[in-house]
Design an enzyme around this catalytic site. Structure first.
Site, PDB file in Angstrom:
ATOM      1  N   ALA A 100      -8.982   8.238 -10.740  1.00 13.52           N
ATOM      2  CA  ALA A 100      -9.124   6.485 -11.214  1.00 13.52           C
ATOM      3  C   ALA A 100     -10.044   6.026 -11.322  1.00 13.52           C
ATOM      4  O   ALA A 100     -10.582   6.064 -10.436  1.00 13.52           O
ATOM      5  CB  ALA A 100      -7.719   5.826 -10.863  1.00 13.52           C
ATOM      6  N   THR A 128       0.664   2.282  -9.278  1.00 13.29           N
ATOM      7  CA  THR A 128       0.341   1.064  -8.111  1.00 13.29           C
ATOM      8  C   THR A 128       2.077  -0.060  -9.090  1.00 13.29           C
ATOM      9  O   THR A 128       1.795   0.304 -10.049  1.00 13.29           O
ATOM     10  CB  THR A 128      -0.965   0.405  -8.865  1.00 13.29           C
ATOM     11  N   ASP A 129       2.164  -0.649  -7.516  1.00 19.56           N
ATOM     12  CA  ASP A 129       2.707  -1.729  -8.406  1.00 19.56           C
ATOM     13  C   ASP A 129       2.262  -3.075  -8.814  1.00 19.56           C
ATOM     14  O   ASP A 129       2.913  -3.507  -9.810  1.00 19.56           O
ATOM     15  CB  ASP A 129       3.368  -2.336  -7.133  1.00 19.56           C
ATOM     16  N   GLU A 130       0.785  -3.068  -9.079  1.00 22.85           N
ATOM     17  CA  GLU A 130       0.211  -3.538 -10.093  1.00 22.85           C
ATOM     18  C   GLU A 130       0.612  -3.923 -11.355  1.00 22.85           C
ATOM     19  O   GLU A 130       0.646  -4.958 -12.175  1.00 22.85           O
ATOM     20  CB  GLU A 130      -1.235  -3.684  -9.880  1.00 22.85           C
ATOM     21  N   TYR A 147      -7.748  -3.321 -15.146  1.00 20.62           N
ATOM     22  CA  TYR A 147      -7.128  -2.339 -14.143  1.00 20.62           C
ATOM     23  C   TYR A 147      -5.470  -2.272 -14.198  1.00 20.62           C
ATOM     24  O   TYR A 147      -5.419  -1.140 -14.783  1.00 20.62           O
ATOM     25  CB  TYR A 147      -7.374  -2.723 -12.549  1.00 20.62           C
ATOM     26  N   LYS A 184      -3.551   1.446 -15.997  1.00 19.23           N
ATOM     27  CA  LYS A 184      -2.763   2.236 -15.054  1.00 19.23           C
ATOM     28  C   LYS A 184      -1.437   2.285 -15.461  1.00 19.23           C
ATOM     29  O   LYS A 184      -0.128   3.282 -15.905  1.00 19.23           O
ATOM     30  CB  LYS A 184      -2.429   1.980 -14.067  1.00 19.23           C
TER      31      LYS A 184
HETATM   32  P1  NAD Z   1     -10.674   5.499  -4.651  1.00 19.15           P
HETATM   33  O1  NAD Z   1     -11.129   4.982  -6.104  1.00 19.15           O
HETATM   34  O2  NAD Z   1     -10.911   5.526  -3.357  1.00 19.15           O
HETATM   35  O3  NAD Z   1     -10.648   7.407  -5.699  1.00 19.15           O
HETATM   36  C1  NAD Z   1     -10.960   7.630  -7.206  1.00 19.15           C
HETATM   37  C2  NAD Z   1     -10.888   9.112  -7.311  1.00 19.15           C
HETATM   38  O4  NAD Z   1     -11.293   9.151  -8.252  1.00 19.15           O
HETATM   39  C3  NAD Z   1     -12.272   9.356  -6.510  1.00 19.15           C
HETATM   40  O5  NAD Z   1     -12.541  10.513  -5.548  1.00 19.15           O
HETATM   41  C4  NAD Z   1     -13.507   9.387  -8.081  1.00 19.15           C
HETATM   42  O6  NAD Z   1     -14.629  10.444  -8.031  1.00 19.15           O
HETATM   43  C5  NAD Z   1     -12.552   9.882  -9.070  1.00 19.15           C
HETATM   44  N1  NAD Z   1     -12.560   9.768 -10.405  1.00 19.15           N
HETATM   45  C6  NAD Z   1     -12.217   8.631 -11.234  1.00 19.15           C
HETATM   46  N2  NAD Z   1     -12.862   8.672 -12.831  1.00 19.15           N
HETATM   47  C7  NAD Z   1     -12.758  10.499 -12.398  1.00 19.15           C
HETATM   48  C8  NAD Z   1     -12.764  11.105 -12.728  1.00 19.15           C
HETATM   49  N3  NAD Z   1     -12.999  10.373 -14.887  1.00 19.15           N
HETATM   50  N4  NAD Z   1     -12.538  12.391 -13.463  1.00 19.15           N
HETATM   51  C9  NAD Z   1     -12.247  12.617 -12.229  1.00 19.15           C
HETATM   52  N5  NAD Z   1     -12.713  11.799 -11.021  1.00 19.15           N
HETATM   53  C10 NAD Z   1     -11.917  10.834 -11.167  1.00 19.15           C
HETATM   54  O7  NAD Z   1      -8.758   5.419  -5.876  1.00 19.15           O
HETATM   55  P2  NAD Z   1      -7.499   5.336  -4.259  1.00 19.15           P
HETATM   56  O8  NAD Z   1      -7.370   3.856  -3.754  1.00 19.15           O
HETATM   57  O9  NAD Z   1      -7.903   6.749  -4.022  1.00 19.15           O
HETATM   58  O10 NAD Z   1      -6.655   5.241  -5.810  1.00 19.15           O
HETATM   59  C11 NAD Z   1      -5.887   6.579  -5.973  1.00 19.15           C
HETATM   60  C12 NAD Z   1      -4.677   6.491  -6.865  1.00 19.15           C
HETATM   61  O11 NAD Z   1      -3.837   5.616  -6.448  1.00 19.15           O
HETATM   62  C13 NAD Z   1      -5.357   5.403  -8.023  1.00 19.15           C
HETATM   63  O12 NAD Z   1      -4.401   6.570  -9.641  1.00 19.15           O
HETATM   64  C14 NAD Z   1      -5.506   4.549  -7.732  1.00 19.15           C
HETATM   65  O13 NAD Z   1      -4.569   3.844  -8.443  1.00 19.15           O
HETATM   66  C15 NAD Z   1      -3.623   4.688  -7.032  1.00 19.15           C
HETATM   67  N6  NAD Z   1      -3.270   3.616  -6.840  1.00 19.15           N
HETATM   68  C16 NAD Z   1      -3.854   3.227  -5.066  1.00 19.15           C
HETATM   69  C17 NAD Z   1      -3.958   2.155  -4.368  1.00 19.15           C
HETATM   70  C18 NAD Z   1      -4.536   1.523  -2.947  1.00 19.15           C
HETATM   71  O14 NAD Z   1      -3.705   0.776  -2.594  1.00 19.15           O
HETATM   72  N7  NAD Z   1      -5.668   2.075  -3.299  1.00 19.15           N
HETATM   73  C19 NAD Z   1      -2.386   1.998  -4.426  1.00 19.15           C
HETATM   74  C20 NAD Z   1      -1.619   2.390  -5.215  1.00 19.15           C
HETATM   75  C21 NAD Z   1      -1.638   2.939  -5.734  1.00 19.15           C
HETATM   76  P1  TYD Z   2      -8.044  -5.337  -3.569  1.00 19.39           P
HETATM   77  O1  TYD Z   2      -7.870  -4.712  -2.478  1.00 19.39           O
HETATM   78  O2  TYD Z   2      -9.751  -5.389  -4.105  1.00 19.39           O
HETATM   79  O3  TYD Z   2      -6.917  -5.041  -3.318  1.00 19.39           O
HETATM   80  P2  TYD Z   2      -6.063  -5.158  -5.004  1.00 19.39           P
HETATM   81  O4  TYD Z   2      -6.515  -6.600  -5.642  1.00 19.39           O
HETATM   82  O5  TYD Z   2      -5.559  -3.848  -5.303  1.00 19.39           O
HETATM   83  O6  TYD Z   2      -5.000  -5.690  -4.243  1.00 19.39           O
HETATM   84  O7  TYD Z   2      -7.850  -7.253  -2.791  1.00 19.39           O
HETATM   85  C1  TYD Z   2      -6.562  -7.571  -1.687  1.00 19.39           C
HETATM   86  C2  TYD Z   2      -6.272  -9.205  -1.930  1.00 19.39           C
HETATM   87  O8  TYD Z   2      -7.150  -9.702  -1.201  1.00 19.39           O
HETATM   88  C3  TYD Z   2      -6.141  -9.396  -2.959  1.00 19.39           C
HETATM   89  O9  TYD Z   2      -5.522 -11.008  -3.429  1.00 19.39           O
HETATM   90  C4  TYD Z   2      -7.781 -10.281  -3.846  1.00 19.39           C
HETATM   91  C5  TYD Z   2      -8.664 -10.503  -2.156  1.00 19.39           C
HETATM   92  N1  TYD Z   2      -9.916 -10.068  -1.632  1.00 19.39           N
HETATM   93  C6  TYD Z   2     -10.150 -11.411  -1.540  1.00 19.39           C
HETATM   94  O10 TYD Z   2     -10.132 -12.448  -0.471  1.00 19.39           O
HETATM   95  N2  TYD Z   2     -11.595 -10.706  -0.233  1.00 19.39           N
HETATM   96  C7  TYD Z   2     -12.615  -9.857  -1.147  1.00 19.39           C
HETATM   97  O11 TYD Z   2     -14.164 -10.051  -0.794  1.00 19.39           O
HETATM   98  C8  TYD Z   2     -11.373  -8.438  -1.760  1.00 19.39           C
HETATM   99  C9  TYD Z   2     -12.394  -7.793  -2.108  1.00 19.39           C
HETATM  100  C10 TYD Z   2     -10.499  -9.149  -1.986  1.00 19.39           C
END
Ligand code: NAD
Ligand code: TYD
Length: 369
Positions: free
Chosen positions: A99, A150-152, A175, A179
């Site tokens: 994603a 995601t919970d978002e 975003y 999702k």
């Molecule tokens: P990330 O951005 O670190 O990694 C995303 C990966 O997807 C990368 O390796 C990227 O190269 C690949 N990618 C992007 N576009 C692509 C495409 N078109 N084709 C093939 N590969 C592609 O993301 P993450 O934080 O590891 O999140 C992974 C999943 O978990 C996502 O679906 C995200 O919505 C979900 N998620 C993330 C969080 C969080 O806190 N990071 C929380 C809840 C859910």
């Molecule tokens: P983030 O890690 O971008 O996750 P998400 O927006 O998906 O929850 O941000 C976590 C929280 O931190 C969010 O409330 C936004 C805030 N934030 C800052 O205050 N400063 C920053 O530089 C970033 C990246 C996020």
């Protein structure tokens, strides 16, 4: 319990996906194969998987062991590539992490989010539907598509309340809207075509290999470099934090035992105001890196708020706990400390990721495609 043997992991070079691959291949009770399909966007980094490639990739065959890890570089929107991958490896399971994942980037450029998160998810679902249809027209039952979300998608909470699986979707950023669209498509493929499918909505993850644009790694690295620590708005927005391994264990539990057609909330039951989290992180970085906490506190800089900044996320994950017996195993203090230590002990990873130079490194050091 489902038997899952040939698993297509999308986005396996990203933060959660690469942790998932490490975690699953490290389990003695998993003897299957993983095919990692990743486009290697700015967030995808094969350096996260070098040890996996060496142990389970092409090199494993040279020692006579069965190869259990394969990397395919490509875009999930590329239908013919996805079809070839399904057919070449005889995929029976998909766990879909790929994603565009950063809210701030989605505000600056929503198109990539709609493309990858909506069109890419549709492409995977549709190829799975075709690949897993029996000659009779019925859908295979020994397969599974797990959609990671995601919970978002649930929007923003006030001071009270929790997101449950029944909370109506109310996404507020490009975003979360993209999702949410992908979640609806995933469920529609289950209801319309009978695709065996589970879906999980998780809160904020943290841990090793997270790209330093998200709150926790960004703040750790800025502290080490003596840069300002940008706090959006009043710093009182609340997030629920879960260690990435606990997320992956939950995903695997749902994949093995979750009921098809159902969604499961995953959370840390660990809510923190951003500014409180930052204060705790400052103490840990000061301790682990031998820096002066007061000087680090002086780097805190309140900046303009993110547009549409969701105030509070909080997850009720009691269904997953009760029905499937999952629970968090890493406390926030342990997980944060481990994360700080990981960023401190991997300065070359950090500098290559920050400069984009890891692409050059991959070209030189990474042979298997
Ligand atoms: P990330 O951005 O670190 O990694 C995303 C990966 O997807 C990368 O390796 C990227 O190269 C690949 N990618 C992007 N576009 C692509 C495409 N078109 N084709 C093939 N590969 C592609 O993301 P993450 O934080 O590891 O999140 C992974 C999943 O978990 C996502 O679906 C995200 O919505 C979900 N998620 C993330 C969080 C969080 O806190 N990071 C929380 C809840 C859910
Ligand atoms: P983030 O890690 O971008 O996750 P998400 O927006 O998906 O929850 O941000 C976590 C929280 O931190 C969010 O409330 C936004 C805030 N934030 C800052 O205050 N400063 C920053 O530089 C970033 C990246 C996020």
């Amino acid at each position: 319990m489902r038997s899952l043997t040939t698993i297509l992991v999308t986005g396996g070079a990203g933060f959660i996906g690469s942790n998932f691959i490490h975690w699953l291949l490290g389990r003695a009770d998993f003897q299957g194969r993983i095919i990692n399909l990743d486009a290697l966007t700015y967030a995808g980094n094969l350096e996260n998987l070098v040890d996996i490639e060496a142990r389970y990739g092409a090199a494993a065959e040279e020692t006579g062991a069965a190869r259990r890890y394969f990397f395919v570089q490509g875009d999930i929107c590329d239908r013919s590539l996805v079809e070839r991958t399904f057919s070449k490896y005889q995929i029976d399971t998909v766990v879909h992490f790929a994603a565009e994942s950063h809210v701030d980037r989605s505000i600056l450029g929503p198109e990539a989010f709609v493309r990858t998160n909506v069109l890419g998810t549709y492409t995977l679902l549709d190829v799975a539907r075709q690949a897993w249809r029996l000659p009779s027209g019925a859908m295979r039952e020994d397969v599974l598509f797990h959609h990671v979300s995601t919970d978002e998608v649930f929007g923003s909470l006030g001071e009270e309340g929790y997101f449950t699986e029944a909370t109506p979707y109310d996404p507020r950023s490009p975003y979360s809207a993209s999702k949410a669209a992908s979640d609806h498509l995933a469920m529609a493929y289950h209801h319309t075509y009978g695709l065996p499918l589970t879906l999980s909505n998780c809160s904020n993850n943290y841990g090793p290999y997270q790209f330093p644009e998200k709150l926790i790694p960004l703040m750790i690295l800025n502290m080490l470099e003596g840069k300002p620590l940008p706090v959006y708005g009043d710093g009182r927005n609340i997030r629920d934090w879960l260690y990435v391994e606990d997320h992956n264990e939950a995903v695997w539990t749902i994949m093995q035992e979750g009921q098809s057609g159902r969604t499961y909330n995953i959370g840390g039951e660990n809510e923190w105001e951003n500014i409180r989290l930052l204060e705790r992180l400052i103490e840990l970085v000061a301790e682990e890196a031998g820096l002066d906490a007061a000087r680090l506190r002086g780097l805190i800089t309140y900046v303009k708020d993110r547009p549409g900044h969701d105030r509070r996320y909080a997850i009720d994950c009691s269904k997953l706990k009760k029905e499937l017996g999952w629970k968090q195993s890493v406390t926030f203090d342990e997980g944060l400390r481990q994360t700080v230590k990981w960023y401190l002990s991997n300065p070359t990873w950090v500098s290559r990721v920050r400069s984009g130079a890891y692409r050059e490194w991959i070209e030189k050091n990474y042979t298997s495609r």
